[in-house]
Design an enzyme around this catalytic site. Structure first.
Site, PDB file in Angstrom:
ATOM      1  N   CYS A   5       0.836  -1.190   0.000  1.00 19.55           N
ATOM      2  CA  CYS A   5       0.000   0.000   0.000  1.00 19.55           C
ATOM      3  C   CYS A   5       0.877   1.248   0.000  1.00 19.55           C
ATOM      4  O   CYS A   5       1.832   1.303   0.770  1.00 19.55           O
ATOM      5  CB  CYS A   5      -0.893  -0.028   1.232  1.00 19.55           C
ATOM      6  SG  CYS A   5      -2.071   1.317   1.331  1.00 19.55           S
ATOM      7  N   PRO A   6       0.592   2.190  -0.866  1.00 20.91           N
ATOM      8  CA  PRO A   6      -0.569   2.349  -1.737  1.00 20.91           C
ATOM      9  C   PRO A   6      -0.335   1.901  -3.182  1.00 20.91           C
ATOM     10  O   PRO A   6      -1.175   2.153  -4.043  1.00 20.91           O
ATOM     11  CB  PRO A   6      -0.813   3.852  -1.698  1.00 20.91           C
ATOM     12  CG  PRO A   6       0.575   4.428  -1.654  1.00 20.91           C
ATOM     13  CD  PRO A   6       1.369   3.446  -0.796  1.00 20.91           C
TER      14      PRO A   6
END
Length: 79
Positions: free
Chosen positions: A17-18
């Site tokens: 993430c992201p």
């Protein structure tokens, strides 16, 4: 159930993430409305992020398989 016709596959294995959602956003831009992007991921955050992305961007999450890694998501591009 009918087989989902995949237009493009996006492998995000090893990304965290992201990055997976950013790549989904980047790749889905080049698809036509109604095309299906199969996303393959191993980041646990995608179990939350991909459905949220679809809802926010008005795409349809046709199916997800998140019981085992790698996770798989079938995202149908909206308008």
């Amino acid at each position: 159930m009918n087989e989902i016709r995949v237009t493009q596959t996006l492998d995000t294995l090893g990304l965290r993430c992201p990055e997976p959602v950013m790549l989904v956003r980047k790749h889905i831009r080049f698809l036509e409305e109604g095309d299906v992007l199969l996303v393959i991921a191993d980041d646990p955050a995608t179990t939350r992020d991909i459905p949220s992305f679809c809802q926010f961007m008005e795409h349809t999450l046709l199916k997800s398989e998140i019981e085992h890694i790698p996770f798989q998501y079938w995202v149908k591009k909206g308008k």
